[in-house]
Design a protein around this motif. Sequence first.
Motif, PDB file in Angstrom:
ATOM      1  N   LEU A  25       2.833  11.309  -3.425  1.00 36.74           N
ATOM      2  CA  LEU A  25       4.252  11.676  -3.563  1.00 36.74           C
ATOM      3  C   LEU A  25       4.980  10.658  -4.452  1.00 36.74           C
ATOM      4  CD1 LEU A  25       5.228  12.777   0.063  1.00 36.74           C
ATOM      5  CD2 LEU A  25       5.299  14.198  -1.980  1.00 36.74           C
ATOM      6  N   ALA A  26       4.634   9.382  -4.279  1.00 41.57           N
ATOM      7  CA  ALA A  26       5.278   8.332  -5.089  1.00 41.57           C
ATOM      8  C   ALA A  26       4.945   8.513  -6.563  1.00 41.57           C
ATOM      9  CB  ALA A  26       4.823   6.962  -4.605  1.00 41.57           C
ATOM     10  N   ILE A  27       3.669   8.830  -6.851  1.00 37.46           N
ATOM     11  CA  ILE A  27       3.263   9.047  -8.252  1.00 37.46           C
ATOM     12  C   ILE A  27       4.018  10.251  -8.823  1.00 37.46           C
ATOM     13  CG2 ILE A  27       1.303   9.719  -9.726  1.00 37.46           C
ATOM     14  CD1 ILE A  27      -0.460   8.112  -7.662  1.00 37.46           C
ATOM     15  N   TYR A  28       4.106  11.300  -8.005  1.00 35.24           N
ATOM     16  CA  TYR A  28       4.794  12.513  -8.452  1.00 35.24           C
ATOM     17  C   TYR A  28       6.266  12.220  -8.769  1.00 35.24           C
ATOM     18  CZ  TYR A  28       7.112  17.041  -8.204  1.00 35.24           C
ATOM     19  OH  TYR A  28       7.900  18.129  -8.476  1.00 35.24           O
ATOM     20  N   PHE A  29       6.933  11.527  -7.826  1.00 30.93           N
ATOM     21  CA  PHE A  29       8.358  11.222  -8.044  1.00 30.93           C
ATOM     22  C   PHE A  29       8.539  10.290  -9.233  1.00 30.93           C
ATOM     23  CE2 PHE A  29       9.089  12.749  -3.644  1.00 30.93           C
ATOM     24  CZ  PHE A  29      10.112  13.619  -3.939  1.00 30.93           C
ATOM     25  N   HIS A  30       7.610   9.331  -9.367  1.00 27.53           N
ATOM     26  CA  HIS A  30       7.703   8.365 -10.466  1.00 27.53           C
ATOM     27  C   HIS A  30       7.581   9.079 -11.805  1.00 27.53           C
ATOM     28  CE1 HIS A  30       7.525   4.534 -12.447  1.00 27.53           C
ATOM     29  NE2 HIS A  30       6.432   4.927 -13.101  1.00 27.53           N
ATOM     30  N   SER A  31       6.581  10.002 -11.887  1.00 29.07           N
ATOM     31  CA  SER A  31       6.388  10.705 -13.161  1.00 29.07           C
ATOM     32  C   SER A  31       7.548  11.652 -13.429  1.00 29.07           C
ATOM     33  CB  SER A  31       5.059  11.463 -13.159  1.00 29.07           C
ATOM     34  OG  SER A  31       5.099  12.438 -12.158  1.00 29.07           O
ATOM     35  N   HIS A  77      10.682  11.199 -12.536  1.00 27.36           N
ATOM     36  CA  HIS A  77      11.813  10.386 -12.991  1.00 27.36           C
ATOM     37  C   HIS A  77      11.584   9.846 -14.393  1.00 27.36           C
ATOM     38  CE1 HIS A  77      14.392  10.508  -9.514  1.00 27.36           C
ATOM     39  NE2 HIS A  77      13.319  10.470  -8.771  1.00 27.36           N
ATOM     40  N   SER A  78      10.289   9.528 -14.722  1.00 28.44           N
ATOM     41  CA  SER A  78       9.972   9.018 -16.063  1.00 28.44           C
ATOM     42  C   SER A  78      10.249  10.090 -17.102  1.00 28.44           C
ATOM     43  CB  SER A  78       8.499   8.613 -16.148  1.00 28.44           C
ATOM     44  OG  SER A  78       8.238   7.688 -15.143  1.00 28.44           O
ATOM     45  N   ASN A  79       9.874  11.350 -16.763  1.00 30.73           N
ATOM     46  CA  ASN A  79      10.109  12.457 -17.697  1.00 30.73           C
ATOM     47  C   ASN A  79      11.597  12.668 -17.928  1.00 30.73           C
ATOM     48  OD1 ASN A  79       7.401  12.840 -17.914  1.00 30.73           O
ATOM     49  ND2 ASN A  79       7.316  14.488 -16.385  1.00 30.73           N
ATOM     50  N   ASP A  80      12.385  12.420 -16.864  1.00 33.26           N
ATOM     51  CA  ASP A  80      13.844  12.570 -17.009  1.00 33.26           C
ATOM     52  C   ASP A  80      14.349  11.518 -18.001  1.00 33.26           C
ATOM     53  OD1 ASP A  80      13.740  14.567 -15.221  1.00 33.26           O
ATOM     54  OD2 ASP A  80      14.428  13.389 -13.512  1.00 33.26           O
ATOM     55  N   TYR A  98       0.847  -1.195   0.000  1.00 31.06           N
ATOM     56  CA  TYR A  98       0.000   0.000   0.000  1.00 31.06           C
ATOM     57  C   TYR A  98       0.886   1.250   0.000  1.00 31.06           C
ATOM     58  CZ  TYR A  98      -3.533   3.355   1.527  1.00 31.06           C
ATOM     59  OH  TYR A  98      -4.360   4.458   1.619  1.00 31.06           O
ATOM     60  N   TYR A  99       1.957   1.187   0.782  1.00 30.29           N
ATOM     61  CA  TYR A  99       2.865   2.331   0.875  1.00 30.29           C
ATOM     62  C   TYR A  99       4.129   2.094   0.035  1.00 30.29           C
ATOM     63  CZ  TYR A  99       0.163   3.926   4.906  1.00 30.29           C
ATOM     64  OH  TYR A  99      -0.840   4.370   5.731  1.00 30.29           O
ATOM     65  N   PRO A 100       4.665   3.170  -0.568  1.00 32.01           N
ATOM     66  CA  PRO A 100       5.922   3.034  -1.334  1.00 32.01           C
ATOM     67  C   PRO A 100       7.123   3.008  -0.384  1.00 32.01           C
ATOM     68  CG  PRO A 100       5.126   5.289  -1.429  1.00 32.01           C
ATOM     69  CD  PRO A 100       4.128   4.537  -0.610  1.00 32.01           C
ATOM     70  N   ARG A 101       7.420   1.837   0.195  1.00 32.52           N
ATOM     71  CA  ARG A 101       8.385   1.728   1.282  1.00 32.52           C
ATOM     72  C   ARG A 101       9.754   2.310   0.945  1.00 32.52           C
ATOM     73  NH1 ARG A 101      12.494  -1.045   3.040  1.00 32.52           N
ATOM     74  NH2 ARG A 101      12.731  -1.452   5.274  1.00 32.52           N
ATOM     75  N   LYS A 102      10.259   1.973  -0.269  1.00 31.41           N
ATOM     76  CA  LYS A 102      11.629   2.403  -0.608  1.00 31.41           C
ATOM     77  C   LYS A 102      11.737   3.923  -0.625  1.00 31.41           C
ATOM     78  CE  LYS A 102      13.473  -1.374  -3.291  1.00 31.41           C
ATOM     79  NZ  LYS A 102      13.949  -1.841  -4.592  1.00 31.41           N
ATOM     80  N   MET A 103      10.785   4.549  -1.303  1.00 27.06           N
ATOM     81  CA  MET A 103      10.822   6.008  -1.395  1.00 27.06           C
ATOM     82  C   MET A 103      10.658   6.621   0.011  1.00 27.06           C
ATOM     83  SD  MET A 103       8.191   8.672  -3.052  1.00 27.06           S
ATOM     84  CE  MET A 103       7.327   8.760  -1.522  1.00 27.06           C
ATOM     85  N   MET A 104       9.763   6.029   0.789  1.00 28.03           N
ATOM     86  CA  MET A 104       9.534   6.546   2.147  1.00 28.03           C
ATOM     87  C   MET A 104      10.785   6.415   3.000  1.00 28.03           C
ATOM     88  SD  MET A 104       5.723   5.044   2.768  1.00 28.03           S
ATOM     89  CE  MET A 104       5.544   5.542   4.466  1.00 28.03           C
ATOM     90  N   ALA A 105      11.485   5.278   2.845  1.00 30.13           N
ATOM     91  CA  ALA A 105      12.714   5.076   3.622  1.00 30.13           C
ATOM     92  C   ALA A 105      13.726   6.170   3.292  1.00 30.13           C
ATOM     93  CB  ALA A 105      13.295   3.702   3.345  1.00 30.13           C
ATOM     94  N   SER A 106      13.880   6.432   1.990  1.00 30.68           N
ATOM     95  CA  SER A 106      14.855   7.458   1.587  1.00 30.68           C
ATOM     96  C   SER A 106      14.479   8.814   2.179  1.00 30.68           C
ATOM     97  CB  SER A 106      14.922   7.556   0.064  1.00 30.68           C
ATOM     98  OG  SER A 106      15.311   6.315  -0.450  1.00 30.68           O
ATOM     99  N   LEU A 107      13.176   9.144   2.106  1.00 32.63           N
ATOM    100  CA  LEU A 107      12.768  10.466   2.589  1.00 32.63           C
ATOM    101  C   LEU A 107      12.806  10.559   4.121  1.00 32.63           C
ATOM    102  CD1 LEU A 107       9.865  11.477   0.166  1.00 32.63           C
ATOM    103  CD2 LEU A 107      12.136  12.451   0.314  1.00 32.63           C
ATOM    104  N   VAL A 108      12.304   9.523   4.790  1.00 33.50           N
ATOM    105  CA  VAL A 108      12.270   9.574   6.265  1.00 33.50           C
ATOM    106  C   VAL A 108      13.691   9.578   6.838  1.00 33.50           C
ATOM    107  CG1 VAL A 108      11.637   8.267   8.343  1.00 33.50           C
ATOM    108  CG2 VAL A 108       9.947   8.633   6.553  1.00 33.50           C
TER     109      VAL A 108
END
Lengths: 278, 178
Positions: free
Chosen positions: A267-273, A275-278, A7-17
């Motif tokens: 936030l995960a969708i935002y970061f994913h999009s 990075h995809s644009n990059d 349910y939660y984007p664990r990897k991204m959350m770990a990096s941010l937290v």
Amino acid sequence: MAETKAYYPRKMMASLVFGWLFLILVYFFSTNSLLSQLQAPVLISPQSDNTYWMLHIFRIPQWLLQHYGVSLAFDIILTVSCITCIFVPDQRFFTWITVAGVWLLYICYCSAAGKHYAQIGYLLAPIPFLALRNYKFDFLWDGLRYWVCFLYVGAGIFKLYYGGFASPDNMSHILEQMNADWFIFNSKGMQADTIRYLIDHPGISQWLFRLACLADLSLLVGFFTKKFDKWLLFALVIFHLGNLLLLHISFIEQSLIFAPFLPWQRLAIYFHSTHSND
Amino acid sequence: MFLKKVYQQWRAFFWAIIIALAAQFFFMAKGIENVPFFIYSMYSYAHQPQDSFNVILVKTQGGYLNPYQLSGRESEMLMNNISYFSKMKKLAYQDYITPTVERRFKNKLPINTYNFVERGLVNNHLQFSKYTGWWKRYLATVYKNPFDSVMVVSAYIQYQPEFSKSPVDSVIFTCYFK
């Protein structure tokens, strides 16, 4: 147990937290409050807390505080572990070191300062990352969110139960006490005028106290739905800003307590999009 | 709903939550904080009006030092333990925790074990005698300005009839740097 979809984007959350926690450690470093910067305090204050008693009986805070080499090694290991958790979120070893490290840092600092502080956001937020499996992490993160709601609702109930809420002028007396020495150095300016106005008008300041109590109690909503999390987050930020401006209680250490109320999926969708644009 | 899901999918965590909740309620009822069971009851009690407020200040030749120029953590570490030290000084450096330790452990533990426990929990004379030296080192760390000497004093603040500080300071201790 079959692995369920996260349910939660664990990897991204770990990096941010852990990134957030690292910034808090940088703040500690810049304010001379990592263990190796405390100049080996000599007095301890375990008070009546049994956990403090257990650690002090075995001389753990004393050993960490009294030996410069040990405290420096402790600070370095804690910081390096925290950085490792940012970049390598799928491990448990450094997460354990970081979690144990921040709890020990907290206990040593409070014992040396002679006061046990309630600024515990940075202690709680890293704990869910001890779970590597998705469903376990989801449960722990939700558990953390409920625990934070429980703490603040408890604070609201205490204000009702112990009479602070019903008192006609409680906040005015709290302001007098908390600002007694502050006024010696800050007699002019908007902040001083506001505090003085609130002291002189107990009725108005008491309604501020009641609003703060309602902000605490509003986290009750968090037990039933996540729909209003952004409003709960807003209430928490305003509550702590009020504490900072009127009572001079810094909330940098506590700021990680906001993390469970952030919209992590968005936030995960935002970061994913991005990075995809990059 | 959450607990039901946890019970179905991760039984061990469910029981951990139940135990943690029971412990939290127990400590809340007792009114004793035991890390990690924090009690957020600060500022809950109705504060009584006071005629004056005791404050601790650091006096230099150039006036009083403003601890609010420091970060919260620096000023807490520098200023909070002074009142503790001052209280112990009035008790002839007998740590106020001593009677509690005695009540809990004396004559219940073998004498050697009791001595070990007591030494871990109670500040002794040697620690109190080193306190001002530590305080001076930490002051020099957080305030970059060099001082010849500073005095740590206690004073009183009144709000009525107007905001004022007591004219006389009571000295807690003095530190000489040169």
